[in-house]
Design a protein around this motif. Structure first.
Motif, PDB file in Angstrom:
ATOM      1  N   PRO A   1     -54.559   3.667 -15.589  1.00 59.44           N
ATOM      2  CA  PRO A   1     -53.408   3.473 -16.125  1.00 59.44           C
ATOM      3  C   PRO A   1     -52.423   2.467 -15.263  1.00 59.44           C
ATOM      4  CG  PRO A   1     -54.405   5.726 -15.807  1.00 59.44           C
ATOM      5  CD  PRO A   1     -55.282   4.968 -15.068  1.00 59.44           C
ATOM      6  N   GLY A   2     -52.734   2.486 -13.768  1.00 63.98           N
ATOM      7  CA  GLY A   2     -51.831   1.711 -13.005  1.00 63.98           C
ATOM      8  C   GLY A   2     -52.417   1.102 -12.044  1.00 63.98           C
ATOM      9  N   MET A   3     -51.944   0.187 -11.107  1.00 61.74           N
ATOM     10  CA  MET A   3     -52.499  -0.574 -10.037  1.00 61.74           C
ATOM     11  C   MET A   3     -51.347  -1.022  -9.033  1.00 61.74           C
ATOM     12  SD  MET A   3     -55.613  -2.594 -11.587  1.00 61.74           S
ATOM     13  CE  MET A   3     -57.275  -1.701 -12.458  1.00 61.74           C
ATOM     14  N   VAL A   4     -51.754  -1.228  -8.020  1.00 61.50           N
ATOM     15  CA  VAL A   4     -50.638  -1.903  -6.828  1.00 61.50           C
ATOM     16  C   VAL A   4     -51.788  -2.901  -6.203  1.00 61.50           C
ATOM     17  CG1 VAL A   4     -49.107  -1.715  -5.027  1.00 61.50           C
ATOM     18  CG2 VAL A   4     -49.034  -0.148  -6.797  1.00 61.50           C
ATOM     19  N   ALA A   5     -51.308  -4.163  -6.055  1.00 58.24           N
ATOM     20  CA  ALA A   5     -52.242  -5.101  -5.202  1.00 58.24           C
ATOM     21  C   ALA A   5     -51.355  -5.396  -4.288  1.00 58.24           C
ATOM     22  CB  ALA A   5     -52.770  -6.208  -6.108  1.00 58.24           C
ATOM     23  N   GLY A   6     -51.767  -5.633  -2.894  1.00 56.53           N
ATOM     24  CA  GLY A   6     -50.907  -6.170  -1.657  1.00 56.53           C
ATOM     25  C   GLY A   6     -51.679  -6.991  -0.778  1.00 56.53           C
ATOM     26  N   TRP A   7     -51.220  -7.806   0.035  1.00 54.48           N
ATOM     27  CA  TRP A   7     -51.799  -8.640   0.847  1.00 54.48           C
ATOM     28  C   TRP A   7     -50.900  -8.998   1.931  1.00 54.48           C
ATOM     29  CZ3 TRP A   7     -50.439 -10.252  -3.881  1.00 54.48           C
ATOM     30  CH2 TRP A   7     -49.505 -11.154  -4.057  1.00 54.48           C
ATOM     31  N   LEU A   8     -51.326  -9.365   3.195  1.00 53.09           N
ATOM     32  CA  LEU A   8     -50.429  -9.811   4.401  1.00 53.09           C
ATOM     33  C   LEU A   8     -51.205 -10.926   5.133  1.00 53.09           C
ATOM     34  CD1 LEU A   8     -49.648  -6.933   6.620  1.00 53.09           C
ATOM     35  CD2 LEU A   8     -47.997  -8.638   5.896  1.00 53.09           C
ATOM     36  N   SER A   9     -50.489 -12.271   5.029  1.00 55.11           N
ATOM     37  CA  SER A   9     -51.028 -13.290   5.406  1.00 55.11           C
ATOM     38  C   SER A   9     -50.328 -13.513   6.962  1.00 55.11           C
ATOM     39  CB  SER A   9     -50.689 -14.539   4.667  1.00 55.11           C
ATOM     40  OG  SER A   9     -49.577 -15.007   4.699  1.00 55.11           O
ATOM     41  N   PRO A  10     -50.929 -14.697   7.659  1.00 53.04           N
ATOM     42  CA  PRO A  10     -50.085 -15.004   9.017  1.00 53.04           C
ATOM     43  C   PRO A  10     -48.939 -15.179   8.917  1.00 53.04           C
ATOM     44  CG  PRO A  10     -52.407 -15.749   8.856  1.00 53.04           C
ATOM     45  CD  PRO A  10     -52.093 -15.271   7.542  1.00 53.04           C
ATOM     46  N   ASN A  11     -48.341 -15.674   7.617  1.00 51.11           N
ATOM     47  CA  ASN A  11     -47.011 -16.001   7.866  1.00 51.11           C
ATOM     48  C   ASN A  11     -46.039 -14.964   6.986  1.00 51.11           C
ATOM     49  OD1 ASN A  11     -47.660 -18.892   8.483  1.00 51.11           O
ATOM     50  ND2 ASN A  11     -48.508 -19.296   6.347  1.00 51.11           N
ATOM     51  N   ASP A  12     -46.573 -13.944   6.899  1.00 57.57           N
ATOM     52  CA  ASP A  12     -45.813 -12.763   6.296  1.00 57.57           C
ATOM     53  C   ASP A  12     -45.233 -11.767   7.293  1.00 57.57           C
ATOM     54  OD1 ASP A  12     -46.172 -13.724   3.736  1.00 57.57           O
ATOM     55  OD2 ASP A  12     -47.864 -12.794   3.378  1.00 57.57           O
ATOM     56  N   SER A  13     -43.985 -11.607   7.266  1.00 54.77           N
ATOM     57  CA  SER A  13     -43.496 -10.632   8.302  1.00 54.77           C
ATOM     58  C   SER A  13     -43.910  -9.402   7.693  1.00 54.77           C
ATOM     59  CB  SER A  13     -42.334 -10.581   8.697  1.00 54.77           C
ATOM     60  OG  SER A  13     -41.522 -11.054   7.232  1.00 54.77           O
ATOM     61  N   ASP A  14     -43.586  -9.156   6.265  1.00 49.88           N
ATOM     62  CA  ASP A  14     -43.751  -8.002   5.627  1.00 49.88           C
ATOM     63  C   ASP A  14     -45.036  -8.095   4.539  1.00 49.88           C
ATOM     64  OD1 ASP A  14     -41.658  -6.413   6.716  1.00 49.88           O
ATOM     65  OD2 ASP A  14     -40.321  -7.902   5.890  1.00 49.88           O
ATOM     66  N   PRO A  15     -45.383  -6.961   3.927  1.00 47.79           N
ATOM     67  CA  PRO A  15     -46.549  -6.997   2.985  1.00 47.79           C
ATOM     68  C   PRO A  15     -46.050  -7.632   1.738  1.00 47.79           C
ATOM     69  CG  PRO A  15     -46.816  -5.139   4.019  1.00 47.79           C
ATOM     70  CD  PRO A  15     -45.553  -5.610   4.527  1.00 47.79           C
ATOM     71  N   ARG A  16     -46.763  -8.318   0.949  1.00 47.62           N
ATOM     72  CA  ARG A  16     -46.563  -8.755  -0.550  1.00 47.62           C
ATOM     73  C   ARG A  16     -47.116  -7.757  -1.382  1.00 47.62           C
ATOM     74  NH1 ARG A  16     -45.603 -14.106  -0.445  1.00 47.62           N
ATOM     75  NH2 ARG A  16     -44.619 -13.820  -2.533  1.00 47.62           N
ATOM     76  N   SER A  17     -46.563  -7.471  -2.702  1.00 51.15           N
ATOM     77  CA  SER A  17     -47.211  -6.587  -3.513  1.00 51.15           C
ATOM     78  C   SER A  17     -46.660  -6.924  -4.770  1.00 51.15           C
ATOM     79  CB  SER A  17     -46.940  -5.000  -3.095  1.00 51.15           C
ATOM     80  OG  SER A  17     -45.575  -4.771  -3.296  1.00 51.15           O
ATOM     81  N   VAL A  18     -47.892  -6.490  -5.863  1.00 49.49           N
ATOM     82  CA  VAL A  18     -47.659  -6.680  -7.102  1.00 49.49           C
ATOM     83  C   VAL A  18     -47.899  -5.411  -8.000  1.00 49.49           C
ATOM     84  CG1 VAL A  18     -48.543  -7.812  -9.279  1.00 49.49           C
ATOM     85  CG2 VAL A  18     -48.226  -9.192  -7.288  1.00 49.49           C
ATOM     86  N   VAL A  19     -47.120  -4.896  -8.913  1.00 51.89           N
ATOM     87  CA  VAL A  19     -47.167  -3.514  -9.426  1.00 51.89           C
ATOM     88  C   VAL A  19     -47.337  -3.718 -11.014  1.00 51.89           C
ATOM     89  CG1 VAL A  19     -45.843  -1.419 -10.052  1.00 51.89           C
ATOM     90  CG2 VAL A  19     -45.667  -2.654  -7.479  1.00 51.89           C
ATOM     91  N   ALA A  20     -48.420  -2.931 -11.504  1.00 46.03           N
ATOM     92  CA  ALA A  20     -48.464  -2.948 -12.844  1.00 46.03           C
ATOM     93  C   ALA A  20     -48.951  -1.643 -13.400  1.00 46.03           C
ATOM     94  CB  ALA A  20     -49.531  -3.937 -13.306  1.00 46.03           C
ATOM     95  N   GLY A  21     -48.412  -1.410 -14.753  1.00 39.18           N
ATOM     96  CA  GLY A  21     -49.004  -0.010 -15.139  1.00 39.18           C
ATOM     97  C   GLY A  21     -48.107   1.231 -14.936  1.00 39.18           C
ATOM     98  N   HIS A  22     -48.614   2.334 -15.073  1.00 40.08           N
ATOM     99  CA  HIS A  22     -48.182   3.767 -14.924  1.00 40.08           C
ATOM    100  C   HIS A  22     -48.631   4.551 -13.594  1.00 40.08           C
ATOM    101  CE1 HIS A  22     -46.998   2.664 -19.052  1.00 40.08           C
ATOM    102  NE2 HIS A  22     -46.008   3.635 -18.698  1.00 40.08           N
ATOM    103  N   ALA A  23     -47.821   5.278 -12.883  1.00 40.99           N
ATOM    104  CA  ALA A  23     -48.258   5.829 -11.820  1.00 40.99           C
ATOM    105  C   ALA A  23     -48.778   7.339 -12.309  1.00 40.99           C
ATOM    106  CB  ALA A  23     -47.358   6.319 -10.989  1.00 40.99           C
ATOM    107  N   CYS A  24     -48.405   7.602 -13.688  1.00 38.40           N
ATOM    108  CA  CYS A  24     -48.885   8.875 -14.389  1.00 38.40           C
ATOM    109  C   CYS A  24     -48.718   8.853 -15.809  1.00 38.40           C
ATOM    110  CB  CYS A  24     -47.575   9.986 -13.835  1.00 38.40           C
ATOM    111  SG  CYS A  24     -48.005  11.507 -14.733  1.00 38.40           S
ATOM    112  N   VAL A  25     -49.592   9.316 -16.567  1.00 36.66           N
ATOM    113  CA  VAL A  25     -49.559   9.179 -18.174  1.00 36.66           C
ATOM    114  C   VAL A  25     -49.323  10.486 -18.522  1.00 36.66           C
ATOM    115  CG1 VAL A  25     -50.677   6.755 -18.089  1.00 36.66           C
ATOM    116  CG2 VAL A  25     -52.023   8.979 -18.509  1.00 36.66           C
TER     117      VAL A  25
END
Length: 366
Positions: A23-47
């Motif tokens: 139903p839902g997803m979160v993707a995230g990553w940290l590169s050497p140039n990132d001070s904070d994680p980057r994230s992408v959100v889609a869909g639903h946490a609950c249906v």
């Protein structure tokens, strides 16, 4: 630095959700140039019973990521304090297992899934009081295979490691984890055991269908599976132990997992460079799977890393639909979380999705 991969990752997640993977997803990553994680959100946490949009602050049931985010660093600290070594026998820390085949196994066997223990066992199926003593007695009665140079991924092995750490420290595993890991990193608001209903949780399975099927397959009564209220892990054995176990039970946000991963694999923060190298080198050469201490290595055939990651990358997946991979050559940490077990368990193979996600991030960040 190339173009931001966020748009391409969002399209990837949206396609996967439309295909019914979760139903839902979160993707995230940290590169050497990132001070904070980057994230992408889609869909639903609950249906069900009411649809709720996914948000990046949601707490996921991390399932088997518990093995590498909790057990691996705590074992390495125990090595540092000379409480354990790779060659310590199980019976030396749990005397009640002395004289048994399991008691003769070494810590390295448990960490590398070469102990001969089975992949899964319903430790709750005899209806005993849910405590560590009952679990140890049940583990003592398991048929333990020979150490024949074979990797058999084993949840009971990591449950046993959690019990060993508790015995050494004299405190519950969650207390030890907070004391040695979460507290120093100030991450208790992002990751932990038994998060409680005050946290924004991602919904899990309404019915433990996968575990019910395993019980029926063994001719056992599925009604003995521990109840699964919100805030406790999908894993029945972890629920039997009150939500805190070495194989599963950890919950957390994307930010919390990526920050913990970065801290645990940056020399001098939680672990030394030598400790990190010990945990992430191949301890099972020629055995079909490349295993570190808890970690799976990208050199394992058919694993979820994919060809975009460096061969010395290491990671892990979780049954609920979670994954974490770290590419030390590029300094990249990548996690993909889904609620594929909501509202019912799906037999979805997420590996192709994970590999494509890794490719998109590596392509953009290197």
């Amino acid at each position: 630095m190339k173009a931001d991969p966020a748009s391409a990752v969002h399209r990837l997640l949206a396609r996967a959700i439309r295909a019914g993977m979760a139903p839902g997803m979160v993707a995230g990553w940290l590169s050497p140039n990132d001070s904070d994680p980057r994230s992408v959100v889609a869909g639903h946490a609950c249906v069900r019973p009411v649809a709720e949009k996914m948000t990046e602050d949601r707490w996921f049931d991390l399932a088997s990521l518990t093995k590498v985010l909790v057990i691996t660093p705590l074992v390495l600290v125990a090595f540092r304090n000379q409480d354990l070594t790779l060659e310590t026998r199980v019976g030396q820390t749990l005397p009640e297992l002395g004289g048994t085949t399991l008691g003769a196994r070494r810590i390295r066997h448990l960490l590398t899934h070469t102990s001969g223990l089975p992949a899964w066992e319903p430790l709750y199926s005899r209806g005993e009081h849910p405590d560590s003593g009952a679990v140890i007695r049940r583990l003592a009665g398991l048929r333990v295979g020979e150490v024949r140079g074979e990797v058999v991924y084993s949840c009971p092995g990591f449950i046993l490691l959690g019990l060993i750490l508790e015995r050494l420290a004299g405190v519950p595993l969650d207390v030890l984890f907070e004391r040695l890991v979460l507290g120093p990193l100030s991450l208790a608001d992002e990751i932990g055991f038994r998060p409680g209903l005050g946290r924004p949780l991602v919904s899990g399975a309404h019915i433990p269908g996968a575990e019910q099927a395993l019980m029926i397959e063994r001719g056992l009564e599925p009604d003995c599976i521990p109840e699964n209220p919100a805030g406790l892990p999908d894993d029945g054995n972890a629920r039997f132990l009150g939500g805190v176990a070495g194989n599963a039970g950890l919950f957390g946000t994307m930010r919390g997992v990526l920050e913990l991963a970065r801290a645990a694999h940056t020399p001098g923060v939680l672990l030394t460079g030598d400790e990190i190298a010990l945990a992430t080198r191949d301890h099972t050469p020629g055995l079909g799977q490349a295993r570190g201490l808890g970690w799976q290595l990208a050199a394992s055939p058919g694993c979820s890393a994919g060809p975009a990651l460096s061969p010395d990358s290491f990671g892990h997946t979780g049954f609920t639909g979670t994954s974490l991979w770290i590419d030390p050559k590029r300094g990249l940490s990548m996690a993909l979380f889904s609620n594929r077990v909501h509202p019912g368990h799906r037999p979805t193979d997420l590996h192709p999705l994970r590999r494509r996600f890794h490719h998109l991030v590596v392509e953009a960040c290197t």
